[in-house]
Design a protein around this motif. Structure first.
Motif, short mmCIF file in Angstrom:
data_model
loop_
_atom_site.label_atom_id
_atom_site.label_comp_id
_atom_site.label_asym_id
_atom_site.label_seq_id
_atom_site.Cartn_x
_atom_site.Cartn_y
_atom_site.Cartn_z
N LEU A 191 0.99 -1.22 0.14
CA LEU A 191 0.05 -0.01 0.08
C LEU A 191 0.90 1.36 0.02
N HIS A 192 2.14 1.17 0.53
CA HIS A 192 2.85 2.13 0.59
C HIS A 192 3.56 2.47 -0.61
N ASP A 193 3.50 1.74 -1.80
CA ASP A 193 4.24 1.83 -3.00
C ASP A 193 3.32 2.51 -3.98
N MET A 194 2.13 2.96 -3.66
CA MET A 194 1.26 3.52 -4.70
C MET A 194 0.83 4.92 -4.08
N THR A 195 0.14 5.60 -4.90
CA THR A 195 -0.23 7.18 -4.55
C THR A 195 -1.61 6.93 -4.32
N HIS A 196 -2.22 7.41 -3.14
CA HIS A 196 -3.72 7.20 -2.82
C HIS A 196 -4.31 8.81 -3.04
N VAL A 197 -5.32 8.84 -3.79
CA VAL A 197 -5.76 10.03 -4.36
C VAL A 197 -7.28 10.16 -3.61
N ALA A 198 -7.61 11.20 -2.75
CA ALA A 198 -8.91 10.99 -1.98
C ALA A 198 -9.56 12.32 -2.27
N LEU A 199 -11.06 12.20 -2.19
CA LEU A 199 -12.11 13.00 -2.49
C LEU A 199 -12.02 14.01 -1.58
N SER A 200 -11.65 13.97 -0.26
CA SER A 200 -11.56 15.09 0.65
C SER A 200 -10.86 14.64 1.87
N GLU A 201 -10.35 15.48 2.66
CA GLU A 201 -9.74 15.20 3.81
C GLU A 201 -10.51 14.13 4.62
N HIS A 202 -11.69 14.48 4.80
CA HIS A 202 -12.30 13.28 5.63
C HIS A 202 -12.09 11.86 4.96
N VAL A 203 -12.14 11.71 3.70
CA VAL A 203 -12.09 10.42 3.15
C VAL A 203 -10.79 10.08 3.23
N ALA A 204 -9.79 10.96 3.23
CA ALA A 204 -8.12 10.85 3.50
C ALA A 204 -8.00 10.37 4.78
N ALA A 205 -8.64 10.72 5.79
CA ALA A 205 -8.38 10.53 7.27
C ALA A 205 -7.59 8.98 7.68
N PRO A 206 -8.43 7.99 7.20
CA PRO A 206 -7.85 6.80 7.52
C PRO A 206 -6.59 6.29 6.85
N LEU A 207 -6.41 7.03 5.60
CA LEU A 207 -5.25 6.76 4.93
C LEU A 207 -3.90 7.26 5.26
N ARG A 208 -4.33 8.54 5.74
CA ARG A 208 -3.26 9.38 6.53
C ARG A 208 -2.74 8.68 7.86
N LYS A 209 -3.74 7.94 8.47
CA LYS A 209 -3.42 7.52 9.86
C LYS A 209 -2.54 6.49 9.67
N LEU A 210 -2.38 5.61 8.59
CA LEU A 210 -1.51 4.56 8.42
C LEU A 210 0.09 5.18 7.67
N GLY A 211 0.11 6.36 7.71
CA GLY A 211 1.38 6.83 6.88
C GLY A 211 1.20 6.68 5.41
N LEU A 212 0.08 6.60 4.82
CA LEU A 212 0.11 6.27 3.14
C LEU A 212 0.29 7.85 2.60
N GLN A 213 1.05 7.81 1.62
CA GLN A 213 1.04 9.01 0.70
C GLN A 213 -0.29 9.29 0.11
N THR A 214 -1.08 10.52 0.48
CA THR A 214 -2.12 10.60 0.13
C THR A 214 -2.50 11.99 -0.39
N LEU A 215 -3.12 12.38 -1.57
CA LEU A 215 -3.52 13.48 -1.97
C LEU A 215 -4.81 13.61 -1.97
#
Length: 238
Positions: A191-215
């Motif tokens: 999961l850390h080898d791909m870019t995660h692109v989220a619709l909003s900060e709310h959507v991004a929250a669980p991704l950021r919690k795991l330290g994933l690269q999230t836009l």
């Protein structure tokens, strides 16, 4: 060609896959949610306005047409289009619940009776905001989103082989389900080898919690989501 993982429900994912082709990307589909009608009955009532926050809220509200003479307000242009297809004439249209709430409060300054055609899993932003202002909100849960039990075989194979360049995340719940299923499949490191692109900060929250690269998209709609993906892919192109 870049492989982009799309986690939307099957029908929505197929449309997104077509848009990705224009960006020289191939979609890998693994729906995290399946939308089904609850067959809830909409009570007859003297409603002053109808609120819909998803196209599914219109599509699964079988007996909602009786309220076509009542002003309808929609979250998202796709929701508005679904309402128009059923003979409604959407009035206020905004990108998300936070955006539409102030417009509703500005329009309806006296106590108002709203009919809210909603999904079973939702954020209470609209209901809480309207009720706090003295309005009555009758919520009818006309659909629910059932969680997937596993990733598709194609998704597992491509993630494990590090072939997936990016993942598109449209809701916090689908993001959470994806993370759980990916970890269960032994794909946590990938999961850390791909870019995660989220619709909003709310959507991004669980991704950021795991330290994933999230836009996060500039605005919570697919146009901005795909635009951000396109910019990211061009930046990474040698």
């Amino acid at each position: 060609m870049n492989l982009v993982l799309v986690l939307r429900a099957a029908e929505d994912a197929a449309r997104t896959a077509g848009k990705l082709q224009a960006l020289d990307c191939a979609a890998v589909l693994s729906p995290m949610l399946e939308f089904v009608a609850t067959d809830a009955v909409i009570p007859h009532g003297d409603y002053d306005a109808v609120i819909v926050t998803s196209a599914k809220g219109v599509e699964f509200a079988g007996d909602a047409r009786q309220f076509r003479a009542v002003p309808l307000h929609a979250v998202g242009e796709k929701t508005a289009e679904a309402a128009r297809a059923l003979g409604f004439h959407p009035d206020i249209v905004a990108g998300n619940a936070e955006a539409i709430l102030p417009h509703l409060l500005e329009r309806y300054r006296r106590p108002t009776h709203f009919l809210y055609l909603a999904g079973r899993d939702r954020q209470p932003i609209l209901e809480a905001g309207l009720r706090a202002a003295g309005h009555e909100v009758h919520t009818v849960e006309v659909y629910e989103a059932r969680a997937a039990r596993e990733l598709t075989a194609e998704a597992v194979s491509d993630i494990a082989a590090r072939r997936v360049t990016a993942v598109l995340h449209y809701s916090q719940r689908s993001a959470e389900i994806f993370l759980q299923l990916a970890q269960s499949a032994g794909l946590a490191e990938a999961l850390h080898d791909m870019t995660h692109v989220a619709l909003s900060e709310h959507v991004a929250a669980p991704l950021r919690k795991l330290g994933l690269q999230t836009l996060v998209a500039a605005k919570p709609d697919e146009e901005n989501l795909l635009s951000l993906l396109s910019i990211q892919l061009r930046t990474k192109t040698p």
